[in-house]
Design a protein around this motif. Structure first.
Motif, PDB file in Angstrom:
ATOM      1  N   PRO A   5     -19.129   3.414  20.222  1.00 49.00           N
ATOM      2  CA  PRO A   5     -19.461   3.849  21.404  1.00 49.00           C
ATOM      3  C   PRO A   5     -20.242   4.871  21.796  1.00 49.00           C
ATOM      4  CG  PRO A   5     -17.317   3.865  20.648  1.00 49.00           C
ATOM      5  CD  PRO A   5     -18.131   3.738  19.633  1.00 49.00           C
ATOM      6  N   GLU A   8     -23.812   3.670  22.397  1.00 54.79           N
ATOM      7  CA  GLU A   8     -23.191   2.557  23.882  1.00 54.79           C
ATOM      8  C   GLU A   8     -23.779   3.655  24.576  1.00 54.79           C
ATOM      9  OE1 GLU A   8     -23.730  -0.416  24.447  1.00 54.79           O
ATOM     10  OE2 GLU A   8     -23.156  -0.297  26.830  1.00 54.79           O
ATOM     11  N   LEU A 135     -15.964  -6.951  20.820  1.00 56.10           N
ATOM     12  CA  LEU A 135     -15.956  -6.245  21.756  1.00 56.10           C
ATOM     13  C   LEU A 135     -16.363  -8.284  22.472  1.00 56.10           C
ATOM     14  CD1 LEU A 135     -17.022  -3.086  23.548  1.00 56.10           C
ATOM     15  CD2 LEU A 135     -14.604  -3.832  22.487  1.00 56.10           C
ATOM     16  N   TYR A 172     -13.366   5.147  13.919  1.00 58.64           N
ATOM     17  CA  TYR A 172     -11.740   4.206  15.150  1.00 58.64           C
ATOM     18  C   TYR A 172     -11.479   3.229  14.031  1.00 58.64           C
ATOM     19  CZ  TYR A 172     -15.064   6.209  18.876  1.00 58.64           C
ATOM     20  OH  TYR A 172     -15.721   7.536  19.118  1.00 58.64           O
ATOM     21  N   ARG A 204      -9.903  -3.286  19.853  1.00 60.22           N
ATOM     22  CA  ARG A 204     -11.166  -2.984  21.202  1.00 60.22           C
ATOM     23  C   ARG A 204     -10.924  -1.918  22.030  1.00 60.22           C
ATOM     24  NH1 ARG A 204      -9.914  -8.891  21.565  1.00 60.22           N
ATOM     25  NH2 ARG A 204     -12.112  -9.877  20.897  1.00 60.22           N
ATOM     26  N   GLU A 205      -9.149  -1.467  22.473  1.00 63.56           N
ATOM     27  CA  GLU A 205      -8.906  -0.696  23.016  1.00 63.56           C
ATOM     28  C   GLU A 205      -9.537   0.729  22.633  1.00 63.56           C
ATOM     29  OE1 GLU A 205      -4.642  -0.431  22.552  1.00 63.56           O
ATOM     30  OE2 GLU A 205      -4.349  -2.939  23.435  1.00 63.56           O
ATOM     31  N   SER A 208     -12.918   0.473  23.894  1.00 59.78           N
ATOM     32  CA  SER A 208     -13.405   0.673  25.495  1.00 59.78           C
ATOM     33  C   SER A 208     -12.800   1.634  25.301  1.00 59.78           C
ATOM     34  CB  SER A 208     -12.874   0.353  25.302  1.00 59.78           C
ATOM     35  OG  SER A 208     -12.723  -1.813  24.931  1.00 59.78           O
ATOM     36  N   ALA A 209     -11.833   2.618  24.636  1.00 59.68           N
ATOM     37  CA  ALA A 209     -11.683   3.833  25.832  1.00 59.68           C
ATOM     38  C   ALA A 209     -12.841   5.307  25.327  1.00 59.68           C
ATOM     39  CB  ALA A 209     -10.170   3.731  24.781  1.00 59.68           C
ATOM     40  N   ILE A 211     -15.348   4.467  24.689  1.00 56.18           N
ATOM     41  CA  ILE A 211     -16.516   3.933  25.260  1.00 56.18           C
ATOM     42  C   ILE A 211     -16.556   4.496  26.865  1.00 56.18           C
ATOM     43  CG2 ILE A 211     -18.311   2.252  26.438  1.00 56.18           C
ATOM     44  CD1 ILE A 211     -17.728   0.477  24.219  1.00 56.18           C
ATOM     45  N   LEU A 212     -15.817   4.768  27.557  1.00 48.42           N
ATOM     46  CA  LEU A 212     -15.484   5.207  28.627  1.00 48.42           C
ATOM     47  C   LEU A 212     -15.129   6.873  28.916  1.00 48.42           C
ATOM     48  CD1 LEU A 212     -12.117   2.988  30.026  1.00 48.42           C
ATOM     49  CD2 LEU A 212     -14.108   2.508  30.913  1.00 48.42           C
TER      50      LEU A 212
END
Length: 270
Positions: A5, A8, A135, A172, A204-205, A208-209, A211-212
């Motif tokens: 993350p 990215e 992802l 992670y 994945r969750e 993704s969280a 990265i956000l």
DNA sequence: CTTACCGCCTGTCGGC
DNA sequence: TGCCGACAGGCGGTAA
């Protein structure tokens, strides 16, 4: 410590300043990184235009006209966009001066990062044998289940193996295993298909969280603006040994696994 | 092939 | 206050 993350986040931060820009000059102040920076890197890059900035696993690709600079941030690296005339600090090892006048500056105190050259990034030995992106659709429960059948290794080590899936680092891995209710020491080959599906969703969750939220800043990660990420406050178990489990209240336990800090709930994770 | 372990680095932190 | 050792950790490399 940059994980997927954070890498990215970095990519998204620097891409708008880099893409379409010619490289006017490169300053390599200290080329003693994980591998020595190739002596001809500057000559290969100067005058080329950055066509795109891509990420594969935790590697960043600066795709130029005639090849790719492969950059890894290691443990402590960062890439920042410098607009003013900011003097280089102690660990500012590489500068790319772009035609716009902006500088892309690589800082890496521990020097575990790298800058390498590849005519074709996907064919480079470091890249060619990597597993799927976490992802992407190629990463799923069935695939993890099949690939783990003969494996005796702990599931945490298994999902941190970049030949299995890329981009799942220590932080992670701890988080995802907690979310999935799987004990990190359980043998990879002794986990059911359903539980692997659950684990894939958790990975994945979690990614993704993060990265956000711009990644996790534990000690020294900063994004391309020099600002920290905000996912650290969302971490459920990592760095919380001794604190109550957010699910059941049992004190979280910390062990070492493969030399890495491993935190889990003895009650929720089986 | 699988698995375990080494080592590259420097900033930080705890103990004395 | 200052010194010093332990620790953190991505991940390729190597040994068993």
């Amino acid at each position: 410590m940059p994980e997927l993350p954070e890498v990215e986040t970095t990519r998204r931060g620097i891409a708008p300043f880099c893409e379409g820009q010619a490289i006017h000059r490169i300053k390599i102040r200290n080329g003693r990184l994980r591998w020595p920076v190739p002596g001809d890197l500057a000559a290969r890059m100067e005058g080329e235009t950055i066509r795109s900035v891509e990420r594969r696993a935790k590697y960043l690709f600066l795709n130029l006209d005639h090849g790719t600079a492969i950059v890894h941030l290691g443990m402590s690296g960062s890439l920042r966009i410098i607009t003013g005339d900011t003097p280089a600090g102690k660990h500012d090892h590489i500068d790319l001066v772009l035609e716009s006048g902006v500088t892309l500056r690589f800082n890496d105190p521990r020097r575990f990062g790298c800058w390498l050259w590849a005519d074709s990034a996907s064919a480079h030995p470091l890249i060619a044998s990597l597993g799927p992106e976490p992802l992407s659709p190629e990463f799923n429960g069935r695939m993890l289940f099949q690939r783990s059948r003969s494996r005796n290794t702990p599931v945490k080590s298994f999902i941190m193996d970049s030949h299995v899936v890329v981009g799942v680092g220590n932080i992670y891995a701890n988080e995802a295993l907690f979310k999935a209710g799987i004990h990190p020491g359980r043998k990879a080959g002794r986990i059911s298909l359903d539980r692997y599906r659950c684990l894939v969703e958790a990975i994945r969750e979690t990614l993704s969280a993060a990265i956000l939220m711009g990644g996790t800043t534990l000690r020294d990660f900063v994004n391309s603006d020099g600002k920290p990420g905000y996912f650290a406050q969302s971490l459920l178990v990592y760095g919380r040994a001794g604190e109550p489990c957010p699910e059941c209240g049992t004190a979280l336990k910390e062990i070492r696994m493969g030399g890495r800090s491993t935190v889990y709930c003895t009650r929720c994770q089986r």
